[in-house]
Write a protein that holds these residues in place. Structure first.
Motif, PDB file in Angstrom:
ATOM      1  N   PHE A   1       0.846  -1.197   0.000  1.00  5.30           N
ATOM      2  CA  PHE A   1       0.000   0.000   0.000  1.00  5.30           C
ATOM      3  C   PHE A   1       0.886   1.254   0.000  1.00  5.30           C
ATOM      4  CE2 PHE A   1      -2.011   3.326   2.620  1.00  5.30           C
ATOM      5  CZ  PHE A   1      -3.064   3.646   1.785  1.00  5.30           C
ATOM      6  N   LEU A   2       1.927   1.265   0.862  1.00  7.35           N
ATOM      7  CA  LEU A   2       2.818   2.435   0.934  1.00  7.35           C
ATOM      8  C   LEU A   2       3.562   2.645  -0.379  1.00  7.35           C
ATOM      9  CD1 LEU A   2       4.335   2.015   4.523  1.00  7.35           C
ATOM     10  CD2 LEU A   2       2.613   3.650   3.790  1.00  7.35           C
ATOM     11  N   ASN A   3       4.006   1.530  -0.996  1.00 11.05           N
ATOM     12  CA  ASN A   3       4.766   1.648  -2.243  1.00 11.05           C
ATOM     13  C   ASN A   3       3.938   2.230  -3.381  1.00 11.05           C
ATOM     14  OD1 ASN A   3       7.411   0.873  -1.676  1.00 11.05           O
ATOM     15  ND2 ASN A   3       6.781  -1.248  -1.477  1.00 11.05           N
ATOM     16  N   ARG A   4       2.634   1.986  -3.346  1.00 10.37           N
ATOM     17  CA  ARG A   4       1.769   2.531  -4.404  1.00 10.37           C
ATOM     18  C   ARG A   4       1.713   4.051  -4.350  1.00 10.37           C
ATOM     19  NH1 ARG A   4      -2.975  -1.943  -4.074  1.00 10.37           N
ATOM     20  NH2 ARG A   4      -1.782  -3.571  -5.090  1.00 10.37           N
ATOM     21  N   ILE A   5       1.926   4.613  -3.154  1.00 13.29           N
ATOM     22  CA  ILE A   5       1.937   6.078  -3.022  1.00 13.29           C
ATOM     23  C   ILE A   5       3.310   6.622  -3.389  1.00 13.29           C
ATOM     24  CG2 ILE A   5       1.641   7.996  -1.395  1.00 13.29           C
ATOM     25  CD1 ILE A   5      -0.030   6.038   0.321  1.00 13.29           C
ATOM     26  N   VAL A   6       4.354   5.912  -2.931  1.00 13.15           N
ATOM     27  CA  VAL A   6       5.702   6.459  -3.036  1.00 13.15           C
ATOM     28  C   VAL A   6       6.251   6.467  -4.455  1.00 13.15           C
ATOM     29  CG1 VAL A   6       8.098   5.994  -2.417  1.00 13.15           C
ATOM     30  CG2 VAL A   6       6.356   6.072  -0.661  1.00 13.15           C
ATOM     31  N   SER A   7       6.047   5.387  -5.226  1.00 10.80           N
ATOM     32  CA  SER A   7       6.657   5.318  -6.560  1.00 10.80           C
ATOM     33  C   SER A   7       6.215   6.467  -7.470  1.00 10.80           C
ATOM     34  CB  SER A   7       6.349   3.974  -7.221  1.00 10.80           C
ATOM     35  OG  SER A   7       6.990   2.960  -6.498  1.00 10.80           O
TER      36      SER A   7
END
Lengths: 481, 55
Positions: free
Chosen positions: A172-178
Protein backbone atom coordinates in the motif's frame (compact mmCIF):
# COMPACT_ATOMS: atom_id res chain seq x y z
CA UNK A 1 -4.95 -13.56 7.54
CA UNK A 2 -2.61 -12.19 10.28
CA UNK A 3 0.73 -10.58 9.45
CA UNK A 4 2.56 -13.57 10.84
CA UNK A 5 0.56 -16.01 8.72
CA UNK A 6 1.00 -13.75 5.69
CA UNK A 7 4.77 -13.66 6.14
CA UNK A 8 5.02 -17.31 7.04
CA UNK A 9 3.14 -18.21 3.86
CA UNK A 10 5.50 -16.14 1.72
CA UNK A 11 8.62 -17.30 3.58
CA UNK A 12 7.78 -20.96 3.12
CA UNK A 13 5.67 -21.33 -0.01
CA UNK A 14 7.50 -18.36 -1.58
CA UNK A 15 10.54 -20.57 -2.09
CA UNK A 16 8.57 -23.10 -4.19
CA UNK A 17 8.45 -22.90 -8.02
CA UNK A 18 5.59 -20.73 -9.31
CA UNK A 19 3.03 -22.13 -11.75
CA UNK A 20 1.90 -20.54 -15.02
CA UNK A 21 -1.18 -18.99 -13.40
CA UNK A 22 1.03 -17.27 -10.81
CA UNK A 23 3.27 -15.60 -13.38
CA UNK A 24 1.38 -12.33 -13.28
CA UNK A 25 3.81 -9.89 -14.93
CA UNK A 26 4.16 -9.40 -18.68
CA UNK A 27 6.75 -7.16 -20.36
CA UNK A 28 4.89 -3.91 -19.59
CA UNK A 29 4.05 -4.83 -15.98
CA UNK A 30 7.63 -5.73 -15.16
CA UNK A 31 8.94 -2.59 -16.83
CA UNK A 32 6.84 -0.49 -14.43
CA UNK A 33 7.98 -2.58 -11.46
CA UNK A 34 11.59 -1.86 -12.36
CA UNK A 35 11.01 1.82 -13.06
CA UNK A 36 9.39 2.08 -9.61
CA UNK A 37 12.40 0.38 -8.03
CA UNK A 38 14.90 2.54 -9.90
CA UNK A 39 13.47 5.93 -9.00
CA UNK A 40 14.30 5.80 -5.30
CA UNK A 41 15.93 8.32 -3.00
CA UNK A 42 19.27 6.53 -3.18
CA UNK A 43 19.49 7.41 -6.90
CA UNK A 44 19.79 11.08 -5.85
CA UNK A 45 22.50 10.09 -3.37
CA UNK A 46 24.40 8.27 -6.15
CA UNK A 47 24.11 11.34 -8.40
CA UNK A 48 25.42 13.55 -5.59
CA UNK A 49 28.34 11.23 -4.83
CA UNK A 50 29.29 11.03 -8.53
CA UNK A 51 29.35 14.84 -8.62
CA UNK A 52 31.89 14.76 -5.78
CA UNK A 53 34.38 13.09 -8.17
CA UNK A 54 33.68 14.41 -11.67
CA UNK A 55 31.83 17.17 -13.54
CA UNK A 56 28.56 16.77 -15.44
CA UNK A 57 29.80 15.36 -18.74
CA UNK A 58 32.21 12.84 -17.25
CA UNK A 59 29.65 12.01 -14.58
CA UNK A 60 27.05 11.19 -17.23
CA UNK A 61 29.62 9.07 -19.09
CA UNK A 62 30.54 7.22 -15.86
CA UNK A 63 26.86 6.59 -15.10
CA UNK A 64 26.21 5.23 -18.60
CA UNK A 65 29.25 2.91 -18.60
CA UNK A 66 28.92 1.77 -14.97
CA UNK A 67 25.18 1.15 -14.99
CA UNK A 68 25.15 -0.49 -18.45
CA UNK A 69 27.79 -3.07 -17.47
CA UNK A 70 26.69 -3.44 -13.85
CA UNK A 71 22.98 -3.91 -14.60
CA UNK A 72 23.65 -6.34 -17.51
CA UNK A 73 25.95 -8.51 -15.36
CA UNK A 74 23.49 -8.38 -12.46
CA UNK A 75 20.55 -9.39 -14.70
CA UNK A 76 22.45 -12.34 -16.17
CA UNK A 77 23.43 -13.40 -12.65
CA UNK A 78 19.91 -13.33 -11.22
CA UNK A 79 16.80 -12.85 -13.35
CA UNK A 80 17.48 -15.24 -16.27
CA UNK A 81 17.51 -18.47 -14.26
CA UNK A 82 14.82 -17.33 -11.81
CA UNK A 83 12.50 -16.48 -14.71
CA UNK A 84 13.00 -19.80 -16.47
CA UNK A 85 12.51 -21.99 -13.43
CA UNK A 86 10.02 -19.76 -11.59
CA UNK A 87 12.13 -20.05 -8.46
CA UNK A 88 13.57 -17.28 -6.27
CA UNK A 89 17.32 -16.88 -6.59
CA UNK A 90 18.49 -18.10 -3.17
CA UNK A 91 17.04 -21.54 -3.88
CA UNK A 92 18.58 -21.60 -7.38
CA UNK A 93 21.96 -20.61 -5.94
CA UNK A 94 22.17 -24.07 -4.36
CA UNK A 95 23.42 -25.32 -7.73
CA UNK A 96 26.27 -22.79 -7.58
CA UNK A 97 27.29 -22.78 -3.92
CA UNK A 98 25.53 -25.76 -2.28
CA UNK A 99 22.94 -25.50 0.51
CA UNK A 100 25.48 -24.44 3.15
CA UNK A 101 27.31 -22.16 0.73
CA UNK A 102 24.13 -20.17 0.06
CA UNK A 103 23.66 -19.72 3.81
CA UNK A 104 27.25 -18.44 4.09
CA UNK A 105 26.64 -15.83 1.38
CA UNK A 106 23.25 -14.77 2.70
CA UNK A 107 24.53 -14.39 6.27
CA UNK A 108 27.62 -12.43 5.20
CA UNK A 109 27.53 -10.51 1.89
CA UNK A 110 23.76 -10.11 1.54
CA UNK A 111 23.09 -9.44 5.23
CA UNK A 112 25.82 -6.83 5.72
CA UNK A 113 25.13 -5.13 2.36
CA UNK A 114 21.44 -4.73 3.16
CA UNK A 115 22.16 -3.70 6.76
CA UNK A 116 24.40 -0.97 5.35
CA UNK A 117 21.68 0.26 2.97
CA UNK A 118 19.19 0.26 5.88
CA UNK A 119 21.52 2.37 8.02
CA UNK A 120 22.01 4.79 5.12
CA UNK A 121 18.29 5.21 4.58
CA UNK A 122 17.70 5.69 8.31
CA UNK A 123 20.30 8.47 8.47
CA UNK A 124 18.86 10.06 5.31
CA UNK A 125 15.45 10.10 7.07
CA UNK A 126 17.11 11.76 10.09
CA UNK A 127 18.87 14.39 8.00
CA UNK A 128 15.75 15.16 5.93
CA UNK A 129 13.56 15.66 9.02
CA UNK A 130 16.16 17.76 10.88
CA UNK A 131 16.37 19.99 7.77
CA UNK A 132 12.60 20.49 8.06
CA UNK A 133 13.04 21.38 11.75
CA UNK A 134 15.78 23.86 10.86
CA UNK A 135 13.40 25.58 8.43
CA UNK A 136 10.21 25.54 10.52
CA UNK A 137 11.52 26.02 14.07
CA UNK A 138 14.72 27.87 13.22
CA UNK A 139 16.87 25.20 14.86
CA UNK A 140 20.49 24.72 13.83
CA UNK A 141 20.88 20.96 13.83
CA UNK A 142 24.01 19.75 12.05
CA UNK A 143 24.12 16.71 9.73
CA UNK A 144 25.84 14.55 12.36
CA UNK A 145 24.13 15.88 15.49
CA UNK A 146 22.37 13.70 18.07
CA UNK A 147 18.83 14.52 16.78
CA UNK A 148 19.82 12.95 13.43
CA UNK A 149 20.67 9.73 15.29
CA UNK A 150 17.43 9.87 17.30
CA UNK A 151 15.36 10.37 14.14
CA UNK A 152 17.27 7.63 12.33
CA UNK A 153 16.42 5.30 15.22
CA UNK A 154 12.79 6.45 14.95
CA UNK A 155 12.84 5.56 11.22
CA UNK A 156 14.15 2.07 12.01
CA UNK A 157 11.47 1.66 14.70
CA UNK A 158 8.67 2.75 12.32
CA UNK A 159 10.01 0.42 9.62
CA UNK A 160 9.98 -2.42 12.16
CA UNK A 161 6.33 -1.73 13.02
CA UNK A 162 5.36 -1.62 9.32
CA UNK A 163 7.22 -4.90 8.71
CA UNK A 164 5.48 -6.53 11.64
CA UNK A 165 2.16 -5.69 9.97
CA UNK A 166 3.19 -7.71 6.93
CA UNK A 167 3.60 -7.26 3.19
CA UNK A 168 0.14 -5.82 2.48
CA UNK A 169 0.91 -2.60 4.38
CA UNK A 170 4.19 -2.28 2.46
CA UNK A 171 2.50 -2.73 -0.91
CA UNK A 172 0.00 0.00 0.00
CA UNK A 173 2.82 2.43 0.93
CA UNK A 174 4.77 1.65 -2.24
CA UNK A 175 1.77 2.53 -4.40
CA UNK A 176 1.94 6.08 -3.02
CA UNK A 177 5.70 6.46 -3.04
CA UNK A 178 6.66 5.32 -6.56
CA UNK A 179 4.50 7.87 -8.46
CA UNK A 180 5.42 10.52 -5.89
CA UNK A 181 9.14 10.02 -6.46
CA UNK A 182 8.65 10.18 -10.24
CA UNK A 183 6.84 13.50 -9.72
CA UNK A 184 9.63 14.73 -7.42
CA UNK A 185 12.24 13.83 -10.05
CA UNK A 186 10.39 15.77 -12.77
CA UNK A 187 9.95 18.72 -10.38
CA UNK A 188 13.68 18.70 -9.60
CA UNK A 189 14.55 18.72 -13.31
CA UNK A 190 12.40 21.82 -13.81
CA UNK A 191 13.78 23.59 -10.72
CA UNK A 192 17.43 22.77 -11.50
CA UNK A 193 17.00 24.07 -15.04
CA UNK A 194 15.53 27.33 -13.70
CA UNK A 195 18.48 27.76 -11.30
CA UNK A 196 21.27 27.19 -13.77
CA UNK A 197 22.06 27.26 -17.49
CA UNK A 198 23.22 24.31 -19.56
CA UNK A 199 26.64 25.94 -20.03
CA UNK A 200 27.05 26.55 -16.29
CA UNK A 201 26.15 22.93 -15.62
CA UNK A 202 28.75 21.67 -18.09
CA UNK A 203 31.36 24.03 -16.61
CA UNK A 204 30.63 23.14 -12.96
CA UNK A 205 33.65 21.70 -11.14
CA UNK A 206 33.42 18.40 -9.20
CA UNK A 207 32.77 18.96 -5.50
CA UNK A 208 35.49 16.94 -3.81
CA UNK A 209 37.79 15.28 -6.35
CA UNK A 210 41.14 13.50 -5.90
CA UNK A 211 44.18 15.11 -7.56
CA UNK A 212 44.28 12.62 -10.48
CA UNK A 213 41.60 13.29 -13.11
CA UNK A 214 41.96 9.80 -14.59
CA UNK A 215 41.48 8.20 -11.18
CA UNK A 216 38.38 10.34 -10.50
CA UNK A 217 36.72 9.12 -13.68
CA UNK A 218 37.72 5.49 -13.06
CA UNK A 219 36.35 5.73 -9.49
CA UNK A 220 33.10 7.24 -10.78
CA UNK A 221 32.71 4.36 -13.27
CA UNK A 222 33.52 1.78 -10.57
CA UNK A 223 31.07 3.41 -8.17
CA UNK A 224 28.27 3.23 -10.75
CA UNK A 225 29.20 -0.36 -11.57
CA UNK A 226 28.69 -1.12 -7.87
CA UNK A 227 25.32 0.63 -7.98
CA UNK A 228 24.21 -1.50 -10.97
CA UNK A 229 25.35 -4.68 -9.22
CA UNK A 230 23.63 -3.71 -5.96
CA UNK A 231 20.22 -4.75 -7.35
CA UNK A 232 21.31 -8.38 -7.31
CA UNK A 233 19.94 -9.42 -3.87
CA UNK A 234 16.32 -8.63 -4.82
CA UNK A 235 15.90 -9.15 -8.57
CA UNK A 236 15.63 -12.95 -8.87
CA UNK A 237 12.66 -13.12 -6.54
CA UNK A 238 10.78 -10.60 -8.68
CA UNK A 239 11.69 -12.06 -12.09
CA UNK A 240 10.20 -15.48 -11.30
CA UNK A 241 6.75 -13.90 -11.69
CA UNK A 242 7.27 -12.89 -15.35
CA UNK A 243 5.71 -14.77 -18.27
CA UNK A 244 8.58 -14.96 -20.80
CA UNK A 245 12.40 -14.79 -20.76
CA UNK A 246 12.20 -11.47 -22.62
CA UNK A 247 9.67 -10.12 -20.11
CA UNK A 248 12.32 -10.48 -17.40
CA UNK A 249 15.54 -9.41 -19.12
CA UNK A 250 14.59 -6.30 -21.10
CA UNK A 251 12.28 -4.61 -18.57
CA UNK A 252 15.06 -5.13 -16.03
CA UNK A 253 17.49 -3.32 -18.29
CA UNK A 254 15.04 -0.58 -19.31
CA UNK A 255 14.02 0.14 -15.71
CA UNK A 256 17.25 -0.30 -13.81
CA UNK A 257 19.48 1.27 -16.45
CA UNK A 258 17.18 3.83 -18.10
CA UNK A 259 15.15 5.12 -15.16
CA UNK A 260 18.11 4.98 -12.78
CA UNK A 261 20.20 7.14 -15.11
CA UNK A 262 17.44 9.78 -15.25
CA UNK A 263 17.16 10.02 -11.44
CA UNK A 264 20.95 9.94 -10.96
CA UNK A 265 21.54 12.66 -13.56
CA UNK A 266 18.96 14.87 -11.84
CA UNK A 267 20.76 14.28 -8.53
CA UNK A 268 24.15 15.05 -10.08
CA UNK A 269 22.86 18.25 -11.68
CA UNK A 270 21.35 19.40 -8.37
CA UNK A 271 24.59 18.60 -6.50
CA UNK A 272 26.76 20.49 -9.02
CA UNK A 273 24.38 23.45 -9.05
CA UNK A 274 24.07 23.73 -5.27
CA UNK A 275 27.58 22.59 -4.36
CA UNK A 276 26.58 19.81 -1.95
CA UNK A 277 26.36 16.04 -2.59
CA UNK A 278 23.68 15.50 0.11
CA UNK A 279 20.11 15.35 -1.36
CA UNK A 280 18.59 16.50 1.95
CA UNK A 281 20.41 19.84 1.55
CA UNK A 282 19.08 20.54 -1.97
CA UNK A 283 15.34 20.74 -1.51
CA UNK A 284 14.91 24.09 0.25
CA UNK A 285 17.36 26.02 -1.99
CA UNK A 286 15.68 24.44 -5.03
CA UNK A 287 12.00 24.68 -4.13
CA UNK A 288 11.89 27.45 -1.54
CA UNK A 289 10.93 27.01 2.13
CA UNK A 290 7.50 25.38 1.87
CA UNK A 291 7.91 23.33 -1.32
CA UNK A 292 11.36 22.26 -0.12
CA UNK A 293 9.95 21.15 3.23
CA UNK A 294 7.22 19.19 1.50
CA UNK A 295 9.86 17.47 -0.66
CA UNK A 296 11.99 16.70 2.41
CA UNK A 297 9.03 15.19 4.26
CA UNK A 298 8.25 13.10 1.20
CA UNK A 299 11.89 11.95 0.96
CA UNK A 300 11.78 10.93 4.62
CA UNK A 301 8.57 8.99 3.97
CA UNK A 302 9.96 7.40 0.79
CA UNK A 303 13.02 6.25 2.72
CA UNK A 304 10.75 4.42 5.13
CA UNK A 305 9.15 2.43 2.32
CA UNK A 306 12.54 1.63 0.72
CA UNK A 307 13.77 0.56 4.15
CA UNK A 308 10.85 -1.82 4.72
CA UNK A 309 11.20 -3.32 1.22
CA UNK A 310 14.91 -4.02 1.71
CA UNK A 311 14.49 -5.54 5.16
CA UNK A 312 11.48 -7.60 4.10
CA UNK A 313 13.24 -9.29 1.17
CA UNK A 314 16.45 -9.79 3.16
CA UNK A 315 14.68 -11.34 6.14
CA UNK A 316 12.77 -13.69 3.82
CA UNK A 317 16.13 -14.74 2.33
CA UNK A 318 17.52 -15.24 5.86
CA UNK A 319 14.57 -17.45 6.73
CA UNK A 320 14.90 -19.52 3.58
CA UNK A 321 18.67 -19.91 3.94
CA UNK A 322 18.53 -20.38 7.71
CA UNK A 323 16.59 -23.67 7.50
CA UNK A 324 14.79 -25.08 10.52
CA UNK A 325 16.65 -22.86 12.99
CA UNK A 326 15.39 -19.53 11.69
CA UNK A 327 11.99 -20.95 10.70
CA UNK A 328 11.27 -21.16 14.47
CA UNK A 329 12.02 -17.47 15.07
CA UNK A 330 8.98 -15.20 15.21
CA UNK A 331 8.95 -12.75 12.28
CA UNK A 332 9.01 -9.74 14.64
CA UNK A 333 12.17 -10.99 16.40
CA UNK A 334 13.95 -11.78 13.16
CA UNK A 335 13.27 -8.34 11.69
CA UNK A 336 14.04 -6.71 15.04
CA UNK A 337 17.40 -8.50 15.15
CA UNK A 338 18.16 -7.28 11.65
CA UNK A 339 17.76 -3.65 12.75
CA UNK A 340 20.31 -3.98 15.59
CA UNK A 341 23.43 -3.19 13.53
CA UNK A 342 21.82 -0.35 11.52
CA UNK A 343 20.68 1.13 14.86
CA UNK A 344 24.26 1.04 16.19
CA UNK A 345 25.60 2.58 12.95
CA UNK A 346 23.05 5.42 13.34
CA UNK A 347 25.11 6.75 16.27
CA UNK A 348 27.77 7.68 13.72
CA UNK A 349 25.61 9.27 10.98
CA UNK A 350 28.56 10.09 8.71
CA UNK A 351 30.09 6.58 8.93
CA UNK A 352 28.36 5.25 5.78
CA UNK A 353 26.48 8.32 4.52
CA UNK A 354 29.63 10.37 3.95
CA UNK A 355 31.57 7.27 2.82
CA UNK A 356 28.89 6.11 0.42
CA UNK A 357 31.44 5.43 -2.34
CA UNK A 358 33.51 3.17 -0.06
CA UNK A 359 30.41 1.24 1.05
CA UNK A 360 29.06 0.73 -2.48
CA UNK A 361 32.41 -0.35 -3.89
CA UNK A 362 33.05 -2.82 -1.03
CA UNK A 363 29.69 -4.48 -1.63
CA UNK A 364 30.36 -4.29 -5.40
CA UNK A 365 33.59 -6.27 -4.90
CA UNK A 366 31.66 -9.26 -3.56
CA UNK A 367 28.56 -8.88 -5.76
CA UNK A 368 30.71 -8.74 -8.93
CA UNK A 369 32.50 -11.94 -7.91
CA UNK A 370 29.20 -13.66 -7.02
CA UNK A 371 27.64 -12.64 -10.36
CA UNK A 372 30.69 -13.91 -12.29
CA UNK A 373 30.45 -17.27 -10.55
CA UNK A 374 26.66 -17.54 -11.07
CA UNK A 375 26.84 -16.59 -14.77
CA UNK A 376 29.59 -19.15 -15.43
CA UNK A 377 27.66 -21.83 -13.55
CA UNK A 378 24.30 -21.26 -15.25
CA UNK A 379 25.34 -20.45 -18.82
CA UNK A 380 28.59 -22.43 -19.24
CA UNK A 381 28.83 -25.21 -16.66
CA UNK A 382 25.13 -26.20 -16.68
CA UNK A 383 24.11 -24.77 -20.09
CA UNK A 384 20.88 -23.29 -18.65
CA UNK A 385 19.73 -26.72 -17.34
CA UNK A 386 19.07 -27.37 -13.67
CA UNK A 387 17.53 -30.30 -11.83
CA UNK A 388 14.49 -28.65 -10.27
CA UNK A 389 13.68 -31.60 -8.01
CA UNK A 390 17.29 -31.74 -6.92
CA UNK A 391 17.18 -28.14 -5.72
CA UNK A 392 14.63 -29.19 -3.09
CA UNK A 393 15.95 -32.67 -2.20
CA UNK A 394 17.13 -33.28 1.35
CA UNK A 395 20.88 -32.97 1.94
CA UNK A 396 22.85 -35.89 0.44
CA UNK A 397 19.85 -36.86 -1.72
CA UNK A 398 20.37 -33.65 -3.69
CA UNK A 399 22.84 -33.45 -6.58
CA UNK A 400 23.65 -29.99 -5.19
CA UNK A 401 24.83 -31.24 -1.80
CA UNK A 402 28.48 -31.21 -3.03
CA UNK A 403 31.03 -31.45 -0.18
CA UNK A 404 29.04 -31.44 3.05
CA UNK A 405 26.61 -28.89 1.58
CA UNK A 406 29.30 -26.56 0.19
CA UNK A 407 30.33 -26.24 -3.46
CA UNK A 408 34.00 -25.46 -2.98
CA UNK A 409 34.35 -24.49 -6.63
CA UNK A 410 31.71 -21.74 -6.35
CA UNK A 411 32.98 -20.42 -3.04
CA UNK A 412 36.68 -20.42 -4.00
CA UNK A 413 35.89 -18.76 -7.35
CA UNK A 414 33.89 -16.03 -5.63
CA UNK A 415 36.73 -15.46 -3.17
CA UNK A 416 39.26 -15.26 -6.03
CA UNK A 417 37.07 -12.75 -7.87
CA UNK A 418 36.82 -10.56 -4.77
CA UNK A 419 40.60 -10.76 -4.25
CA UNK A 420 41.15 -9.70 -7.90
CA UNK A 421 38.90 -6.70 -7.24
CA UNK A 422 40.78 -5.62 -4.11
CA UNK A 423 44.18 -6.07 -5.81
CA UNK A 424 43.09 -3.74 -8.62
CA UNK A 425 41.28 -1.29 -6.37
CA UNK A 426 41.21 -1.38 -2.58
CA UNK A 427 38.03 0.49 -1.52
CA UNK A 428 39.43 1.06 1.97
CA UNK A 429 42.84 2.52 1.16
CA UNK A 430 41.88 3.70 -2.37
CA UNK A 431 45.13 2.10 -3.64
CA UNK A 432 44.84 1.18 -7.32
CA UNK A 433 46.91 -0.57 -9.97
CA UNK A 434 47.40 1.32 -13.28
CA UNK A 435 45.15 -1.25 -15.02
CA UNK A 436 42.20 -0.11 -12.87
CA UNK A 437 41.87 3.10 -14.90
CA UNK A 438 41.14 1.04 -18.04
CA UNK A 439 39.64 -2.21 -16.82
CA UNK A 440 37.81 -1.11 -13.64
CA UNK A 441 37.85 -3.64 -10.77
CA UNK A 442 34.37 -5.15 -11.12
CA UNK A 443 34.82 -6.37 -14.70
CA UNK A 444 38.06 -8.29 -13.93
CA UNK A 445 36.41 -9.64 -10.74
CA UNK A 446 33.51 -11.03 -12.83
CA UNK A 447 35.93 -12.57 -15.36
CA UNK A 448 38.30 -14.07 -12.75
CA UNK A 449 35.40 -15.60 -10.78
CA UNK A 450 33.78 -16.99 -13.96
CA UNK A 451 36.96 -18.54 -15.38
CA UNK A 452 37.94 -19.96 -11.98
CA UNK A 453 34.51 -21.55 -11.56
CA UNK A 454 34.57 -23.16 -15.00
CA UNK A 455 38.05 -24.62 -14.37
CA UNK A 456 37.40 -25.67 -10.77
CA UNK A 457 34.00 -27.21 -11.59
CA UNK A 458 35.61 -29.48 -14.15
CA UNK A 459 38.32 -30.41 -11.66
CA UNK A 460 36.25 -30.82 -8.48
CA UNK A 461 32.64 -31.52 -9.47
CA UNK A 462 32.76 -33.87 -12.44
CA UNK A 463 30.07 -36.16 -10.99
CA UNK A 464 27.67 -33.24 -10.32
CA UNK A 465 27.74 -31.98 -13.89
CA UNK A 466 25.69 -34.65 -15.68
CA UNK A 467 22.85 -33.02 -17.66
CA UNK A 468 19.69 -32.70 -15.57
CA UNK A 469 17.29 -34.75 -17.67
CA UNK A 470 16.27 -37.99 -15.96
CA UNK A 471 13.26 -37.48 -13.71
CA UNK A 472 13.35 -33.76 -14.27
CA UNK A 473 10.37 -31.45 -14.75
CA UNK A 474 9.66 -30.27 -18.31
CA UNK A 475 11.61 -27.07 -17.93
CA UNK A 476 14.77 -29.12 -18.23
CA UNK A 477 13.62 -31.02 -21.31
CA UNK A 478 12.23 -28.03 -23.22
CA UNK A 479 13.62 -27.76 -26.73
CA UNK A 480 16.72 -25.59 -26.52
CA UNK A 481 16.97 -22.72 -28.97
CA UNK B 1 12.59 -23.89 3.41
CA UNK B 2 12.08 -26.77 5.81
CA UNK B 3 12.37 -29.80 3.50
CA UNK B 4 10.99 -32.13 6.19
CA UNK B 5 7.72 -30.20 6.56
CA UNK B 6 5.11 -32.61 5.19
CA UNK B 7 2.65 -29.89 4.05
CA UNK B 8 5.42 -28.13 2.22
CA UNK B 9 6.65 -31.33 0.55
CA UNK B 10 3.11 -32.12 -0.58
CA UNK B 11 2.75 -28.66 -2.09
CA UNK B 12 6.16 -28.97 -3.76
CA UNK B 13 5.25 -32.33 -5.28
CA UNK B 14 1.91 -30.95 -6.50
CA UNK B 15 3.72 -28.09 -8.23
CA UNK B 16 6.40 -30.29 -9.79
CA UNK B 17 3.75 -32.68 -11.14
CA UNK B 18 1.73 -29.76 -12.53
CA UNK B 19 4.85 -28.33 -14.18
CA UNK B 20 5.62 -31.73 -15.69
CA UNK B 21 2.07 -32.45 -16.87
CA UNK B 22 0.64 -29.07 -17.89
CA UNK B 23 3.51 -26.75 -18.66
CA UNK B 24 5.67 -28.85 -20.94
CA UNK B 25 6.68 -26.64 -23.85
CA UNK B 26 5.29 -23.48 -22.26
CA UNK B 27 7.30 -20.50 -23.54
CA UNK B 28 7.66 -19.30 -19.94
CA UNK B 29 10.22 -22.07 -19.43
CA UNK B 30 12.22 -21.53 -22.61
CA UNK B 31 15.90 -20.72 -22.17
CA UNK B 32 16.96 -17.17 -22.94
CA UNK B 33 17.54 -17.02 -26.70
CA UNK B 34 21.11 -16.52 -27.89
CA UNK B 35 19.87 -13.54 -29.95
CA UNK B 36 18.83 -11.75 -26.72
CA UNK B 37 22.20 -12.43 -25.14
CA UNK B 38 24.07 -11.07 -28.17
CA UNK B 39 21.78 -8.05 -28.37
CA UNK B 40 22.36 -7.27 -24.69
CA UNK B 41 26.12 -7.62 -25.18
CA UNK B 42 25.99 -5.34 -28.24
CA UNK B 43 23.98 -2.67 -26.38
CA UNK B 44 26.39 -2.75 -23.42
CA UNK B 45 29.42 -2.46 -25.71
CA UNK B 46 27.78 0.42 -27.65
CA UNK B 47 26.90 2.28 -24.42
CA UNK B 48 30.42 1.72 -23.05
CA UNK B 49 32.00 3.12 -26.20
CA UNK B 50 29.58 6.07 -26.17
CA UNK B 51 30.53 6.70 -22.53
CA UNK B 52 34.28 6.65 -23.26
CA UNK B 53 33.81 9.02 -26.19
CA UNK B 54 31.69 11.37 -24.06
CA UNK B 55 34.32 11.36 -21.29
Amino acid sequence: MSANEDVAKEATFGSLPVLRSERVWNFTDFTWVNVGLAIATWAFLVGGSTAALVGFQKGLAAMVIGNAIGVAVMLLGSVVSSQRYGVEQYTLLRSVFGFGGVAVLVFTVVLFTEMGWSALLGVMFGRATTQVSNQVFGTDIGPNALPVTILALLALAIAWIVLAKGPLTMRFLNRIVSPGLALLTVGMIVLVLTKTSWNDLLAAKPLNPFPSEGLNFALAVEFNLGVGLSWWPVMGSLARLTDRPRSALWPGFIGLFGATIVAQVVGMAAALTLGDPDPTVWMVPLGGKWLGMLALLFIAFANLTSLTSIVYSTCLALRQAGGELLARFRWEWLTGGFFLLPAIISFWPNLLYDRFLVFVTWSGAFLAAICGTVIADYFVVRRQRLDLRGLYAHRAASPYHFTGGFNLSGLISTALGAVAYVVLYNPQTLDTLPAFNWLTASVPAVVVAAVAHIVLSRALNRRHLAPAVAGAVPVTTHKES
Amino acid sequence: MDVKDSALRAELDRRLVTLERDESGDPAHAPLAAADLWLLAAIVVALTIAGWVMA
